[in-house]
Design an enzyme around this catalytic site. Structure first.
Site, short mmCIF file in Angstrom:
data_model
loop_
_atom_site.label_atom_id
_atom_site.label_comp_id
_atom_site.label_asym_id
_atom_site.label_seq_id
_atom_site.Cartn_x
_atom_site.Cartn_y
_atom_site.Cartn_z
N GLU A 165 -1.42 9.01 4.94
CA GLU A 165 -1.81 10.26 5.57
C GLU A 165 -0.76 10.70 6.59
OE1 GLU A 165 -5.89 10.16 6.89
OE2 GLU A 165 -6.43 9.19 5.01
N LEU A 221 -4.22 -3.14 -4.17
CA LEU A 221 -4.80 -3.97 -3.11
C LEU A 221 -3.73 -4.82 -2.44
CD1 LEU A 221 -8.15 -5.42 -4.55
CD2 LEU A 221 -7.76 -3.32 -3.29
N ASN A 224 -1.30 -2.84 -0.06
CA ASN A 224 -1.90 -2.55 1.24
C ASN A 224 -2.11 -3.82 2.05
OD1 ASN A 224 -1.85 0.19 1.17
ND2 ASN A 224 -3.92 0.44 0.39
N CYS A 276 -7.88 2.71 4.26
CA CYS A 276 -7.42 1.78 3.21
C CYS A 276 -7.24 0.33 3.62
CB CYS A 276 -6.10 2.29 2.63
SG CYS A 276 -6.33 3.59 1.43
#
Ligand code: UDX
Ligand code: ADP
Length: 448
Positions: A165, A221, A224, A276
């Site tokens: 973001e 996954l 992150n 996240c």
């Protein structure tokens, strides 16, 4: 197979920007983004300055494509029926009840979405997982589609989102890689190719990586988790720096200059937030436990524990400074979003820090240039334990805009790295800098 019509279910942080960029770069494809939330769709169709999501560059992309080949609608069934390719970009929060509560992803929206696709589809579809999902979700989606569909063929692909973001549009324009996971069958590979062809309109071929579905799901996954782990690693060292007199910024620089390590994601902070990192690491932990890999699960869980420790440690510093009790103290909270340049406050460290200060008796003045008063109070109601037991408004005020800020108070906590904070007048307050953005303050994360 040439795709002419795309539908995306979910007009949120992932679906909105991703589809806007696909529509911009593929003017021959009609892209319809649908959502059950009529207010959200109305905002996507409304004035560019009030789009439901703030992302630098997003309004310009929407302006060019909207009404041309980009459409926002609440007519979910119609868009599914017309599309050859359907992206699922619905929310997958961490479960709050039932098996795996607090750990596993809540798949109820994904499942509802799959059921909807199954019941409406009259022609073959390529269905793409865009939301972050636990590994092997594609299997579950396929089960629903095949058992509830009316005989049409569904091909499931995984195409995880890696955008951050605040830089979503840039990330979409110049992705490090686009990952597409599909079945190794002939029809699976045909579907993979159809999606590769879409991205190839603007992403160099060598950056489009195709894998099997499980690798693709797990890569999201794992990516992150590795990023979050770097932050927890540096944050754990920030505590040691404060004890020893080493300086975390000098340490980060020295570590990051090793090209094998690299300099990104080594900025010590009050802790990571966002929709996240925590969710994906917990998902990974849950998955490892499910497969009996206790040591692996414990290893990744520690990333979250250090993050919680860091948020708590920061709030406790302020409380300790005032002798363990904040009754009657006026404290400004600068920054509510989980980082600068976004209005998103999901899992924001500020929510936790503010709660702890409030519970120690403080009066809070909260300010974030991007987050509205309504959102801040909504977060407090949602996240704080037993928030309804006291008239919160008597001890919390939300300030907006910046010129209402009067920092003549007992203390100020800086919780995002917002540029505007650097030029404020801090001469009448004691600053606790959770992002290391000021050259001097009584407490700066990782400095003794
Ligand atoms: C992240 C991933 O970067 C992205 O690839 C994935 O698709 C979604 O999750 P996002 O949550 O938008 O993106 O933000 P990011 O910039 O990664 O920051 C996450 C959190 O880590 C923020 O709270 C940020 O302040 C914090 N952070 C980041 C640090 O504390 N230190 C750092 O060095 C970097
Ligand atoms: P993300 O960050 O993953 O994009 P958001 O919560 O911002 O998550 O957006 C997800 C969107 O998906 C929400 O606007 C929600 O209304 C929408 N949504 C969830 N389930 C469905 C569904 N079955 N049909 C249509 N839209 C849905």
């Amino acid at each position: 197979m040439q795709i002419k019509n795309i539908c995306c279910i979910g007009a949120g942080y992932v679906g909105g920007p991703t589809m806007a960029v696909i529509a911009l770069k593929c003017p021959d494809i009609k892209v319809t983004v649908v959502d059950l939330n009529a207010a959200r769709i109305a905002a996507w169709n409304g004035p560019l300055e009030n789009l439901p999501i703030y992302e630098p560059g997003l309004a310009e992309v929407v302006e060019k494509a909207r009404g041309r080949n980009l459409f926002f609608s609440t007519e979910v069934d119609k868009a599914i029926d017309e599309a050859e390719m359907i992206f699922m970009a619905v929310n997958t929060p961490t479960k709050t009840e039932g098996e795996g509560a607090g750990m596993a992803a809540d798949l109820r929206y994904v499942e509802a979405c799959a059921k909807n696709i199954a019941s409406v589809s009259k022609t073959d579809k390529i269905v793409i997982e865009k939301s972050t999902l636990p590994v092997r979700t594609a299997e579950k989606i396929k089960e629903i589609l095949d058992s509830e569909g009316s005989g049409v063929h569904f091909e499931i692909l995984s195409n995880p989102e890696f955008l951050a973001e605040g830089t979503a549009i840039q990330d979409l324009f110049k992705s490090d890689r686009v990952l597409i996971g599909g079945d190794e069958t002939k029809s699976g590979q045909k579907a993979v190719q159809a999606l590769v062809d879409i991205y190839a309109n603007w992403i160099p071929k060598e950056k489009i990586l195709t894998t099997n579905v499980w690798s693709s799901e797990l890569a999201k996954l794992a990516s992150n988790a590795m990023l979050a782990q770097r932050i927890s690693s540096i944050n754990s060292l920030s505590a040691l720096c404060e004890k020893t007199g080493a300086d975390i910024e000098e340490l980060s620089k020295a570590i990051g200059m090793d090209h094998r390590i690299g300099s990104k994601f080594l900025k010590a902070s009050v802790g990571f937030g966002g929709s996240c990192f925590q969710k994906d690491v917990l998902n990974l932990v849950y998955l490892c436990r499910h497969y009996g890999l206790e040591e692996v699960a414990d290893y990744w869980h520690q990333v979250i524990k250090i993050n919680d420790y860091q948020k708590d440690r920061f709030a406790q510093k302020i409380i300790d400074h005032f002798g363990g009790d904040l009754t009657g103290k006026k404290i400004a909270i600068l920054g509510w979003a989980f980082k600068a340049n976004t209005n998103d406050s999901r899992e924001s460290p500020a929510i936790y820090v503010a709660e702890k200060l409030f519970k120690a008796g403080a009066f809070l003045e909260i300010y974030d240039p991007m987050v509205s008063k309504e959102s801040i109070f909504r977060d407090i109601d949602f996240y704080w334990e037993a928030s309804g037991t006291e008239d919160l408004k008597s001890r919390i005020s939300v300030l907006y805009p910046v010129n209402e800020l009067d920092l003549s108070n007992d203390a100020t906590a800086i919780l995002t790295e917002c540029e505007a904070f650097k030029s404020l007048d801090f001469s009448n307050t004691i600053v606790f800098d959770g992002r290391g953005i000021l050259s001097s303050s009584i407490y700066s994360i990782g400095k003794g």
